[in-house]
Motif scaffolding. Sequence first.
Motif, PDB file in Angstrom:
ATOM      1  N   THR A 136       0.822  -1.210   0.000  1.00  0.00           N
ATOM      2  CA  THR A 136       0.000   0.000   0.000  1.00  0.00           C
ATOM      3  C   THR A 136       0.857   1.262   0.000  1.00  0.00           C
ATOM      4  O   THR A 136       0.454   2.282  -0.530  1.00  0.00           O
ATOM      5  CB  THR A 136      -0.957  -0.004   1.208  1.00  0.00           C
ATOM      6  OG1 THR A 136      -1.716  -1.210   1.180  1.00  0.00           O
ATOM      7  CG2 THR A 136      -1.887   1.177   1.187  1.00  0.00           C
ATOM      8  N   SER A 137       2.056   1.190   0.575  1.00  0.00           N
ATOM      9  CA  SER A 137       2.958   2.348   0.577  1.00  0.00           C
ATOM     10  C   SER A 137       3.295   2.790  -0.832  1.00  0.00           C
ATOM     11  O   SER A 137       3.606   3.955  -1.066  1.00  0.00           O
ATOM     12  CB  SER A 137       4.257   2.026   1.314  1.00  0.00           C
ATOM     13  OG  SER A 137       4.020   1.694   2.636  1.00  0.00           O
ATOM     14  N   LYS A 138       3.251   1.858  -1.765  1.00  0.00           N
ATOM     15  CA  LYS A 138       3.536   2.199  -3.156  1.00  0.00           C
ATOM     16  C   LYS A 138       2.264   2.382  -3.972  1.00  0.00           C
ATOM     17  O   LYS A 138       2.074   3.391  -4.617  1.00  0.00           O
ATOM     18  CB  LYS A 138       4.403   1.118  -3.802  1.00  0.00           C
ATOM     19  CG  LYS A 138       4.642   1.409  -5.266  1.00  0.00           C
ATOM     20  CD  LYS A 138       5.586   0.474  -5.912  1.00  0.00           C
ATOM     21  CE  LYS A 138       5.739   0.898  -7.368  1.00  0.00           C
ATOM     22  NZ  LYS A 138       6.941   0.474  -7.960  1.00  0.00           N
ATOM     23  N   TYR A 139       1.402   1.379  -3.942  1.00  0.00           N
ATOM     24  CA  TYR A 139       0.268   1.359  -4.859  1.00  0.00           C
ATOM     25  C   TYR A 139      -0.982   2.045  -4.313  1.00  0.00           C
ATOM     26  O   TYR A 139      -1.908   2.299  -5.065  1.00  0.00           O
ATOM     27  CB  TYR A 139      -0.066  -0.076  -5.246  1.00  0.00           C
ATOM     28  CG  TYR A 139       1.073  -0.751  -5.959  1.00  0.00           C
ATOM     29  CD1 TYR A 139       1.453  -0.347  -7.233  1.00  0.00           C
ATOM     30  CD2 TYR A 139       1.792  -1.774  -5.362  1.00  0.00           C
ATOM     31  CE1 TYR A 139       2.506  -0.944  -7.890  1.00  0.00           C
ATOM     32  CE2 TYR A 139       2.851  -2.390  -6.008  1.00  0.00           C
ATOM     33  CZ  TYR A 139       3.203  -1.966  -7.273  1.00  0.00           C
ATOM     34  OH  TYR A 139       4.253  -2.564  -7.911  1.00  0.00           O
ATOM     35  N   GLY A 140      -1.009   2.362  -3.026  1.00  0.00           N
ATOM     36  CA  GLY A 140      -2.204   2.958  -2.447  1.00  0.00           C
ATOM     37  C   GLY A 140      -2.098   4.444  -2.184  1.00  0.00           C
ATOM     38  O   GLY A 140      -2.977   5.015  -1.540  1.00  0.00           O
ATOM     39  N   GLN A 141      -1.072   5.092  -2.682  1.00  0.00           N
ATOM     40  CA  GLN A 141      -0.886   6.511  -2.376  1.00  0.00           C
ATOM     41  C   GLN A 141      -1.982   7.393  -2.963  1.00  0.00           C
ATOM     42  O   GLN A 141      -2.233   8.480  -2.470  1.00  0.00           O
ATOM     43  CB  GLN A 141       0.489   6.976  -2.839  1.00  0.00           C
ATOM     44  CG  GLN A 141       1.601   6.370  -2.031  1.00  0.00           C
ATOM     45  CD  GLN A 141       2.967   6.903  -2.393  1.00  0.00           C
ATOM     46  OE1 GLN A 141       3.098   7.955  -3.007  1.00  0.00           O
ATOM     47  NE2 GLN A 141       4.000   6.196  -2.003  1.00  0.00           N
ATOM     48  N   GLY A 142      -2.652   6.933  -3.999  1.00  0.00           N
ATOM     49  CA  GLY A 142      -3.718   7.722  -4.603  1.00  0.00           C
ATOM     50  C   GLY A 142      -5.088   7.482  -3.990  1.00  0.00           C
ATOM     51  O   GLY A 142      -6.082   8.018  -4.462  1.00  0.00           O
ATOM     52  N   LEU A 143      -5.154   6.692  -2.947  1.00  0.00           N
ATOM     53  CA  LEU A 143      -6.437   6.356  -2.335  1.00  0.00           C
ATOM     54  C   LEU A 143      -6.928   7.391  -1.329  1.00  0.00           C
ATOM     55  O   LEU A 143      -7.992   7.252  -0.767  1.00  0.00           O
ATOM     56  CB  LEU A 143      -6.342   4.987  -1.640  1.00  0.00           C
ATOM     57  CG  LEU A 143      -6.047   3.811  -2.563  1.00  0.00           C
ATOM     58  CD1 LEU A 143      -5.846   2.535  -1.743  1.00  0.00           C
ATOM     59  CD2 LEU A 143      -7.168   3.629  -3.570  1.00  0.00           C
ATOM     60  N   GLY A 144      -6.146   8.385  -1.095  1.00  0.00           N
ATOM     61  CA  GLY A 144      -6.481   9.419  -0.119  1.00  0.00           C
ATOM     62  C   GLY A 144      -5.236  10.233   0.129  1.00  0.00           C
ATOM     63  O   GLY A 144      -4.264  10.152  -0.613  1.00  0.00           O
ATOM     64  N   GLU A 145      -5.245  11.005   1.179  1.00  0.00           N
ATOM     65  CA  GLU A 145      -4.070  11.811   1.503  1.00  0.00           C
ATOM     66  C   GLU A 145      -2.987  10.896   2.090  1.00  0.00           C
ATOM     67  O   GLU A 145      -3.179  10.303   3.148  1.00  0.00           O
ATOM     68  CB  GLU A 145      -4.434  12.907   2.493  1.00  0.00           C
ATOM     69  CG  GLU A 145      -3.297  13.871   2.716  1.00  0.00           C
ATOM     70  CD  GLU A 145      -3.682  15.047   3.588  1.00  0.00           C
ATOM     71  OE1 GLU A 145      -2.782  15.617   4.209  1.00  0.00           O
ATOM     72  OE2 GLU A 145      -4.880  15.389   3.652  1.00  0.00           O
TER      73      GLU A 145
END
Length: 92
Positions: free
Chosen positions: A25-34
Motif C-alpha cells: 500500500t505504501s507504493k500502490y495505495g498513495q492515490g487512495l487518499g491523503e
Amino acid sequence: INSTYDYYHKLGFDEVYLSIIPNKTSKYGQGLGEYNHLIERIEKHPKLKMPVISIFEEFQKGDYYLKGDSHWNCAGQQIWVDKINEAVLKVK
C-alpha cells in the motif's frame, strides 16, 4: 525508537539499525487518499539517533512485490539483503 536504540547499545550491541519495511500500500495505495509519508518522516526525523537502512526509494521505483500478495519477490528481498550486508560490513 531512540529509547530502543539506547537500550540495546547499553546491552553491548555494536550497532542497532532501523529498517521500516514498506508494504504494498505504501507504493500502490498513495492515490487512495491523503498519503501521510510516514516512512519518510520517520527515516528523516532530525532527532532520530538510530541509523536507518532504507529501501523505500528503491521500492518506489520498481515492482518488488509478489502478484496478489503483499510479500516481496526475490528481487525485493535481494535489495534489502544487500543494504543490510553493506551496513554491517561498514561496522566491522
